[in-house]
Design a protein around this motif. Structure first.
Motif, PDB file in Angstrom:
ATOM      1  N   ASP A 178      13.724   2.698  18.955  1.00 37.62           N
ATOM      2  CA  ASP A 178      12.303   2.509  18.648  1.00 37.62           C
ATOM      3  C   ASP A 178      11.620   3.877  18.520  1.00 37.62           C
ATOM      4  OD1 ASP A 178       9.548   2.043  18.688  1.00 37.62           O
ATOM      5  OD2 ASP A 178       9.827   0.139  19.748  1.00 37.62           O
ATOM      6  N   LYS A 179      11.310   4.236  17.270  1.00 36.66           N
ATOM      7  CA  LYS A 179      10.754   5.574  17.032  1.00 36.66           C
ATOM      8  C   LYS A 179       9.386   5.761  17.670  1.00 36.66           C
ATOM      9  CE  LYS A 179      13.172   6.727  12.789  1.00 36.66           C
ATOM     10  NZ  LYS A 179      13.096   6.981  11.362  1.00 36.66           N
ATOM     11  N   ARG A 180       8.578   4.706  17.645  1.00 38.93           N
ATOM     12  CA  ARG A 180       7.230   4.850  18.217  1.00 38.93           C
ATOM     13  C   ARG A 180       7.306   5.112  19.718  1.00 38.93           C
ATOM     14  NH1 ARG A 180       6.458   0.650  15.086  1.00 38.93           N
ATOM     15  NH2 ARG A 180       6.184  -0.845  16.768  1.00 38.93           N
ATOM     16  N   LYS A 181       8.204   4.368  20.402  1.00 33.10           N
ATOM     17  CA  LYS A 181       8.351   4.565  21.848  1.00 33.10           C
ATOM     18  C   LYS A 181       8.908   5.960  22.139  1.00 33.10           C
ATOM     19  CE  LYS A 181       8.712  -0.208  23.385  1.00 33.10           C
ATOM     20  NZ  LYS A 181       9.665  -1.302  23.549  1.00 33.10           N
ATOM     21  N   LEU A 182       9.801   6.404  21.293  1.00 39.89           N
ATOM     22  CA  LEU A 182      10.382   7.736  21.429  1.00 39.89           C
ATOM     23  C   LEU A 182       9.281   8.797  21.391  1.00 39.89           C
ATOM     24  CD1 LEU A 182      13.264   8.896  21.570  1.00 39.89           C
ATOM     25  CD2 LEU A 182      13.266   9.037  19.094  1.00 39.89           C
ATOM     26  N   ARG A 183       8.389   8.624  20.395  1.00 42.47           N
ATOM     27  CA  ARG A 183       7.269   9.563  20.243  1.00 42.47           C
ATOM     28  C   ARG A 183       6.389   9.538  21.504  1.00 42.47           C
ATOM     29  NH1 ARG A 183       6.103  14.007  17.586  1.00 42.47           N
ATOM     30  NH2 ARG A 183       4.507  14.618  19.021  1.00 42.47           N
ATOM     31  N   GLU A 184       6.156   8.322  22.035  1.00 36.46           N
ATOM     32  CA  GLU A 184       5.309   8.181  23.231  1.00 36.46           C
ATOM     33  C   GLU A 184       5.919   8.902  24.430  1.00 36.46           C
ATOM     34  OE1 GLU A 184       4.859   3.953  23.559  1.00 36.46           O
ATOM     35  OE2 GLU A 184       3.661   3.847  21.709  1.00 36.46           O
ATOM     36  N   VAL A 185       7.252   8.821  24.554  1.00 34.06           N
ATOM     37  CA  VAL A 185       7.938   9.507  25.661  1.00 34.06           C
ATOM     38  C   VAL A 185       7.689  11.013  25.572  1.00 34.06           C
ATOM     39  CG1 VAL A 185      10.210  10.103  26.618  1.00 34.06           C
ATOM     40  CG2 VAL A 185       9.712   7.748  25.966  1.00 34.06           C
ATOM     41  N   VAL A 227       0.849  -1.189   0.000  1.00 32.78           N
ATOM     42  CA  VAL A 227       0.000   0.000   0.000  1.00 32.78           C
ATOM     43  C   VAL A 227       0.885   1.239   0.000  1.00 32.78           C
ATOM     44  CG1 VAL A 227      -1.947  -1.066   1.219  1.00 32.78           C
ATOM     45  CG2 VAL A 227      -0.139   0.058   2.538  1.00 32.78           C
ATOM     46  N   ILE A 228       0.297   2.359  -0.389  1.00 34.52           N
ATOM     47  CA  ILE A 228       0.982   3.649  -0.245  1.00 34.52           C
ATOM     48  C   ILE A 228       0.202   4.459   0.784  1.00 34.52           C
ATOM     49  CG2 ILE A 228      -0.242   4.673  -2.233  1.00 34.52           C
ATOM     50  CD1 ILE A 228       2.232   6.470  -2.653  1.00 34.52           C
ATOM     51  N   ASN A 276       4.406  -4.471   4.238  1.00 31.59           N
ATOM     52  CA  ASN A 276       3.893  -5.382   5.271  1.00 31.59           C
ATOM     53  C   ASN A 276       3.450  -4.563   6.481  1.00 31.59           C
ATOM     54  OD1 ASN A 276       6.277  -4.807   6.916  1.00 31.59           O
ATOM     55  ND2 ASN A 276       7.376  -6.063   5.412  1.00 31.59           N
ATOM     56  N   PRO A 277       2.725  -5.191   7.454  1.00 34.86           N
ATOM     57  CA  PRO A 277       2.200  -4.441   8.609  1.00 34.86           C
ATOM     58  C   PRO A 277       3.299  -3.734   9.415  1.00 34.86           C
ATOM     59  CG  PRO A 277       1.158  -6.611   8.481  1.00 34.86           C
ATOM     60  CD  PRO A 277       2.242  -6.598   7.454  1.00 34.86           C
ATOM     61  N   GLU A 278       4.482  -4.337   9.534  1.00 31.09           N
ATOM     62  CA  GLU A 278       5.554  -3.724  10.338  1.00 31.09           C
ATOM     63  C   GLU A 278       5.980  -2.386   9.741  1.00 31.09           C
ATOM     64  OE1 GLU A 278       7.528  -3.273  13.593  1.00 31.09           O
ATOM     65  OE2 GLU A 278       6.210  -4.990  13.273  1.00 31.09           O
ATOM     66  N   GLU A 279       6.174  -2.377   8.406  1.00 28.29           N
ATOM     67  CA  GLU A 279       6.568  -1.130   7.726  1.00 28.29           C
ATOM     68  C   GLU A 279       5.472  -0.089   7.861  1.00 28.29           C
ATOM     69  OE1 GLU A 279       7.791  -1.774   3.687  1.00 28.29           O
ATOM     70  OE2 GLU A 279       9.346  -3.220   4.238  1.00 28.29           O
ATOM     71  N   LEU A 280       4.215  -0.521   7.747  1.00 26.46           N
ATOM     72  CA  LEU A 280       3.096   0.420   7.819  1.00 26.46           C
ATOM     73  C   LEU A 280       2.964   1.012   9.222  1.00 26.46           C
ATOM     74  CD1 LEU A 280       0.730   1.780   6.386  1.00 26.46           C
ATOM     75  CD2 LEU A 280      -0.707  -0.144   7.055  1.00 26.46           C
ATOM     76  N   ARG A 281       3.224   0.184  10.246  1.00 26.95           N
ATOM     77  CA  ARG A 281       3.106   0.676  11.625  1.00 26.95           C
ATOM     78  C   ARG A 281       4.090   1.834  11.861  1.00 26.95           C
ATOM     79  NH1 ARG A 281       3.467  -3.956  14.044  1.00 26.95           N
ATOM     80  NH2 ARG A 281       1.261  -4.412  14.338  1.00 26.95           N
ATOM     81  N   ASP A 282       5.337   1.659  11.421  1.00 32.63           N
ATOM     82  CA  ASP A 282       6.353   2.713  11.570  1.00 32.63           C
ATOM     83  C   ASP A 282       5.978   3.967  10.783  1.00 32.63           C
ATOM     84  OD1 ASP A 282       8.094   1.630  13.320  1.00 32.63           O
ATOM     85  OD2 ASP A 282       9.602   1.003  11.865  1.00 32.63           O
ATOM     86  N   LEU A 283       5.602   3.747   9.527  1.00 33.56           N
ATOM     87  CA  LEU A 283       5.316   4.869   8.634  1.00 33.56           C
ATOM     88  C   LEU A 283       4.099   5.660   9.096  1.00 33.56           C
ATOM     89  CD1 LEU A 283       6.131   6.232   5.955  1.00 33.56           C
ATOM     90  CD2 LEU A 283       4.641   4.638   4.776  1.00 33.56           C
ATOM     91  N   SER A 284       3.038   4.964   9.499  1.00 34.65           N
ATOM     92  CA  SER A 284       1.821   5.680   9.909  1.00 34.65           C
ATOM     93  C   SER A 284       2.032   6.435  11.220  1.00 34.65           C
ATOM     94  CB  SER A 284       0.625   4.727   9.999  1.00 34.65           C
ATOM     95  OG  SER A 284       0.918   3.649  10.855  1.00 34.65           O
ATOM     96  N   ALA A 285       2.855   5.867  12.130  1.00 37.18           N
ATOM     97  CA  ALA A 285       3.144   6.580  13.380  1.00 37.18           C
ATOM     98  C   ALA A 285       3.841   7.901  13.073  1.00 37.18           C
ATOM     99  CB  ALA A 285       4.014   5.728  14.296  1.00 37.18           C
TER     100      ALA A 285
END
Length: 1171
Positions: free
Chosen positions: A1075-1082, A242-243, A260-269
């Motif tokens: 972990d970029k997502r965790k970084l954002r959460e902090v 997907v794009i 794949n879902p892993e790439e999408l999770r990072d990109l969408s965050a």
């Protein structure tokens, strides 16, 4: 799909004859020699008849009075908006995704308003552009493009109308927000041109998809989401790959592909931190990507100005793709299928003006879908305008003022109407300019759906091969044509995963690895038509190599090579000869280029235009060479270190020459500029700026002379060679330019006139460099000769780094040895811009850097008038400028960088040491000209040609009750992996400036003017880190804490340091480094809205803690959301001081009716005159 019935435009029988671009290149048929072009500006005139036209009548632009009379009765009566004053919202500092194209389109709109007698008010903090000149706008506000500041300007100026489609995404977002705030309605301000609702529909992906479904136009299967979980669910339904696309962002910021879902999770965050809504779409990677530029007026007359085809298939952002116009691989039925769809979409959306529609087309079937519609002027609009000669922005502004296409004249021909579709008898190729090598090695070089290029070139030829090779040379003067400039280790990956160098990976695959067209097509999905054309170039390379020597190249082979776009140096390389020998041999064979016009009509009608290009695919010239004008060499492609400020210099110079009664010849190839507007010079050559082409034009035109000092470094690099070949180079002698460019000669001259400089040595080996460094002590600065924006300059603090850095610098210009100088730590840096005539100083400006020496002057914060220099220092700086002007016998502009080191003993003078001198206009010339109210380039032009030279003026002696601050605009968000640390190598993509009553007010406004900068809300968190030895850290922390901000840090050393400050408390937090997502959460958890990181140097690797803290700013910074990052101690100090001054005045509050901040004053009001 049902056939679309086009509304026939009355009275223009010729329009539909031009409905299709000329597909085959042909030679223009014989025409009468045109009359010489007149010096009057070639702007479209209003169509009026002598029969007593009634006000408000819509009248056909026709030489026939009868046609005009009938048309006044027949053409629909469209009420014209009653506006006397209009606000234009600009785009701000140049950044990746939003660059010089908006300077060009805004300037065109301002010209159109001026013709209509309308007062134009402009808000745009980009002080370097031609647009922010009083020649175009009545009032200019150098203020942030934010809803609050635009609202304050609206309240102060009370215009009748506002134009939102000429300032890129920034202006569009602000307009939508102002409408939501109810300010436009309350102040009675009309939105001219495309209505707000249309802008919202084109920007909101959900609404856009719904609108297109209503008229059965296919769009990519997509779902709008606003959370990561929703994105994953949508992708499951659609199917991978997907794009993901972000709404309300520019240049594809935050978008990308997920397999794949892993790439999408990072990109969408990441994307959801930049934009409130993202769209998950079916990926159509590998499909063809095409664009159509559409113009529509309020009477529903609609035309296609230009269609363009991407060389790269879908998957690469169109701003990062090679683009050709007109499209080359579409059969006629597909062209018309997409044309009809474009007209249908634009009518349905209700666009009034210009817009751009992007398509994906399945290469194996007729299946297509609309990717997006930009209901505003865009990068592609500027390209289409220059590619066709049709002034889109000018026409869109006229339409916004109520004019219709039949009544507007074709601004190029003056004889036909604007209601026609341009015909092209040539082909245009655009190649982006990436400057990724300027950034740290961690930068990801792959290009995809988010844009990374900083500029673009446009080349015009009669064949694809000719225009492609021209464009390659324009992107980088070191490249001579289509050759393998890289040797990728994993070739198949380099072909299937595009990078900024993929074109040369294709060359490597063909020349070195013997890949076939079919194999390259399978890996790249680039259409075979393009690949076969490239193969034509390859076969010509083999033919030239086969003959082996220059003498054996006959007329036929030389002509074939030149028609394929080969340059003389390229041919010289292939047959082991020299460029001068190839040039002489070519001329002896009678092979020289022909000059052709761009007339928008493919030579079907006689047209007297001054818009020219050269080609070998012709048999006669379209012009006579009897004007003998003065050539002005432009600055070429926008890149880091050379940007819109040099275009301002070139345009100002050309205008001044015309004012003096001289004819002008502009040479430039950048489609984003005002200098490549055909009404800015008597003749415009859209051409290369290399020695070969400049000589061709000089010889053909028998020009009076050439000006090389207003276009930055490119013209300077060929100045000496031009002089040696009997070209009349005007202004400062090129021998003197060479003395200043060669660091060894330059230093010797400074010694001879008693001007101080840091200790230096010229070295040609690493051992000699080590010996010098041991003698003077580290740090030392490595400086190669002939560079722009500090390329390969480095400060070295230890011997281990010296060897690596020296090899990097030496590879830049191997013919010149490297100069190594003692670097003075902790010193101030000062910029001196000046103009002299025959060695006599006429005008000078002294700007002070906020940052200490060590930050490139293009990245530094400049303050004018200076804030800390004494009268005695100012006098000494003027004396240095006078000595330098005499020593180099300067006639024209020059710029010096001076280091000031405070005196070690009381009563002694501070040390002033000159570190650099450029005998040309510098990037700060527009800034000092506009701040001081003295046009430095006007004075320099008079000095260069030795005509009407003014008496010397000491502009610095005048007392001023205002301060202006120039701040660099960075584009870190775009560059995954870049380290936002500033050093001697330049990294900024643009600049902004603002005025204020003092340095704090001016710095506040200018910092807020940088795209994406967001002031932290009261009582939020600030993350502090870096070097605790930095003296400013203590006061920064104390001030922020006293203002009510919460302090956080990640290192124990910083925590201990902060807690030692009386009455300050700080909390240490865990800081994930991978972990970029965790970084954002902090950051969300602790409400951190600002990062201050005073690190000593660049991050060593991607898990370096300081590097991650700075890089996080990139992760979150965007047009709509952003965490400000301050990593220079003196700038951070100035920011917190400005914050302390602004908070009591309500600086953190949103727009409040009736409370206009003191910095909201026009440029004219600050300077006291229309400068």
């Amino acid at each position: 799909m049902s056939p679309l019935r086009l509304q026939q435009v009355w009275g223009i029988a010729q329009v539909h004859r031009h409905a299709r671009y000329s597909r085959f290149f042909h030679v223009s048929r014989l025409r009468c020699a045109p009359t010489p072009t007149k010096p009057a500006h070639a702007v479209a005139r209003a169509a009026v008849g002598s029969y007593g036209q009634q006000e408000g009548d819509h009248v056909l632009n026709s030489p026939s009075e009868l046609a005009r009379k009938i048309s006044a009765k027949v053409l629909p009566k469209i009420p014209r908006p009653d506006v006397r004053k209009v606000l234009i919202v600009g785009s701000g500092g140049l950044s990746i995704g939003q660059a010089g194209e908006f300077d060009y389109s805004g300037s065109q709109a301002l010209k159109a308003l001026r013709e209509e007698g309308i007062d134009a008010v402009l808000i745009n903090p980009n002080i370097a552009t031609w647009q922010t000149s009083h020649q175009l706008a009545s009032e200019v506000y150098f203020l942030p493009i934010t809803p609050d500041y635009v609202a304050y300007v609206l309240e102060k100026e009370r215009p009748d109308g506002i134009l939102l489609t000429f300032g890129g995404q920034s202006a569009l977002n602000v307009g939508i927000e102002l409408d939501k705030m109810g300010i436009l309605e309350r102040l009675g301000v009309k939105v001219l041109g495309t209505p707000i609702r249309t802008l919202e529909v084109s920007e909101d992906r959900d609404l856009f998809v719904q609108a297109l479904k209503e008229i059965d136009i296919p769009v990519a299967q997509s779902t709008a989401v606003s959370s990561v979980n929703d994105a994953l669910a949508a992708a499951e339904r659609i199917g991978y790959p997907v794009i993901l696309r972000s709404a309300f962002t520019l240049g594809g910021l935050g978008s990308g592909f997920a397999n794949n879902p892993e790439e999408l999770r990072d990109l969408s965050a990441k994307s959801l931190s930049l934009s409130p809504q993202v769209l998950i779409e079916r990926s159509m990677r590998g499909w063809k990507e095409l664009e159509y530029e559409v113009v529509r007026d309020a009477a529903d007359n609609t035309i296609i100005c230009c269609n363009m085809e991407n060389f790269d298939p879908l998957g690469t952002h169109t701003g990062d793709s090679i683009v050709v116009a007109p499209s080359q691989t579409l059969p006629d039925d597909e062209y018309h299928m997409l044309r009809s769809a474009a007209l249908k979409v634009i009518r349905h959306l209700g666009v009034v003006g210009e817009c751009n529609i992007q398509y994906a087309l399945n290469p194996t079937s007729r299946e297509y879908c609309v990717i997006e519609v930009n209901a505003r002027l865009s990068r592609s609009s500027a390209l289409a305008s220059k590619a066709t000669g049709y002034p889109l922005a000018y026409t869109a502004a006229k339409i916004a003022l109520g004019h219709t296409l039949p009544e507007l004249p074709n601004a190029v021909t003056k004889t036909t109407t604007a209601c026609f579709e341009p015909s092209l008898d040539y082909i245009v190729t655009k190649i982006p300019k990436w400057d990724l090598a300027k950034f740290s090695a961690q930068v990801n070089r792959e290009v995809g759906s988010a844009m990374k290029s900083v500029g673009e070139v446009m080349a015009i030829g009669r064949t694809f091969e000719e225009s492609l090779q021209k464009a390659i040379r324009q992107v980088d003067p070191r490249w001579k044509g289509f050759e393998a400039y890289i040797q990728p280790e994993d070739l198949d990956r380099a072909l299937s995963h595009p990078t900024d160098m993929r074109l040369f990976a294709i060359a490597y695959a063909i020349f070195n690895k013997k890949y076939t067209v079919d194999r390259i097509h399978d890996l790249t999905k680039i259409d075979k038509w393009f690949l076969y054309k490239i193969d034509n170039i390859v076969q010509t390379v083999y033919a030239l190599k086969e003959v082996g020597s220059l003498e054996k190249i006959d007329h036929e082979l030389m002509q074939r090579a030149k028609r394929m776009g080969f340059s003389d140096p390229h041919i010289a390389d292939l047959v082991s000869s020299r460029e001068d020998a190839v040039r002489a041999h070519r001329k002896s064979l009678g092979i020289t280029p022909f000059v052709k016009r761009i007339d928008t009509l493919a030579a079907e009608y006689p047209a007297h235009t001054n818009y020219l290009y050269t080609t070998y695919n012709a048999s006669e010239h379209d012009v006579t060479f009897d004007e003998h004008g003065t050539m002005v060499l432009g600055s070429g492609v926008y890149r880091i270190g050379s940007s819109v400020e040099f275009d301002w210099c070139a345009v100002t110079c050309a205008r001044k020459l015309r004012e003096m009664g001289q004819r002008t010849i502009m040479v430039n190839y950048n489609p984003e500029t005002v200098s490549t507007d055909f009404d800015e010079a008597d003749r415009l050559y859209f051409e290369e700026l290399g020695y070969e082409r400049v000589m061709d034009i000089y010889e053909l035109e028998q020009a009076q002379g050439v000006i090389v000092s207003v276009g930055g470094q490119l013209p300077q690099n060929i100045a000496l060679r031009l002089k040696q070949n009997n070209v009349n180079v005007l202004g400062t002698d090129p021998e003197k330019i060479d003395n200043a460019e060669d660091r060894h000669k330059f230093s010797s001259i400074l010694d001879s006139i008693g001007v101080d400089q840091p200790q230096w040595a010229e070295v040609s080996s690493v051992n000699a460099a080590k010996a010098f460094a041991q003698k003077v002590g580290y740090p030392v600065l490595i400086r190669p000769s002939y560079v722009l924006s500090g390329a390969a300059m480095n400060v070295v603090y230890e011997e281990s780094a010296l060897e690596y850095n020296l090899s990097a610098a030496a590879s830049v210009s191997p013919l010149h040895p490297v100069v190594i100088t003692k670097f003075i730590d902790g010193a101030q840096e000062i910029d001196v811009d000046a103009v002299a005539h025959q060695g006599k100083l006429l005008l000078h400006a002294v700007s002070e850097h906020v940052e200490n020496a060590g930050v490139h002057s293009g990245d530094a914060t400049l303050v004018l008038p200076p804030f800390s220099l004494t009268e005695h220092d100012m006098t000494r700086l003027k004396e240095i400028a006078e000595k330098v002007a005499i020593a180099f016998d300067i006639s024209g502009p020059f710029n010096m960088q001076v280091i000031r080191k405070a005196a070690e003993e009381p009563g002694q003078d501070a040390q002033l040491k000159v570190i650099e001198c450029n005998l040309r206009a510098s990037r700060s010339f527009p800034f000092v000209s506009k701040v001081l109210g003295h046009n430095f380039i006007d004075t320099a032009t008079a000095a260069i040609v030795g005509q009407n030279v003014p008496e010397p003026v000491d502009a610095m002696a005048e007392k001023r009750d205002y301060t202006a601050v120039k701040v660099a605009q960075f584009s870190w968000t775009r560059l995954g992996g870049a380290d936002p640390f500033l050093g001697v190598e330049m990294a900024s993509t643009g600049e902004v400036a603002s005025f204020g009553k003092d340095i704090h007010e001016a710095y506040w406004a200018s910092l807020l003017s940088t795209t994406g900068f967001k002031i932290p809300r009261p009582n939020t968190g600030v993350l502090i880190g870096g070097d605790i030895k930095t003296p400013e850290m203590r006061t920064i922390a104390k001030t922020l804490f006293d203002l009510g901000f919460k302090l956080y840090c990640s290192s124990p050393a910083v925590e201990e340091f902060l807690k030692d400050i009386p009455y300050v408390s700080a909390k240490r937090i865990f800081f994930p480094t991978k972990d970029k997502r965790k970084l954002r959460e902090v950051f969300d958890e602790y409400d951190i809205e600002c990062v201050i990181n005073l690190a000593k140097g660049r991050g060593k690797d991607a898990t370096d803690e300081d590097y991650v803290a700075r890089r996080l700013f990139l992760f979150s910074n965007a047009v709509d959301f952003g965490l400000p990052l301050l990593n220079n101690p003196r700038c951070a100090q100035l920011f917190v001081e400005a914050l302390a001054q602004k908070i009591p005045q309500g600086g953190l509050r949103k727009y409040t009716e009736g409370r206009i901040p003191t910095e909201v004053r026009s440029w004219r009001k600050f300077v006291g005159k229309r400068a």
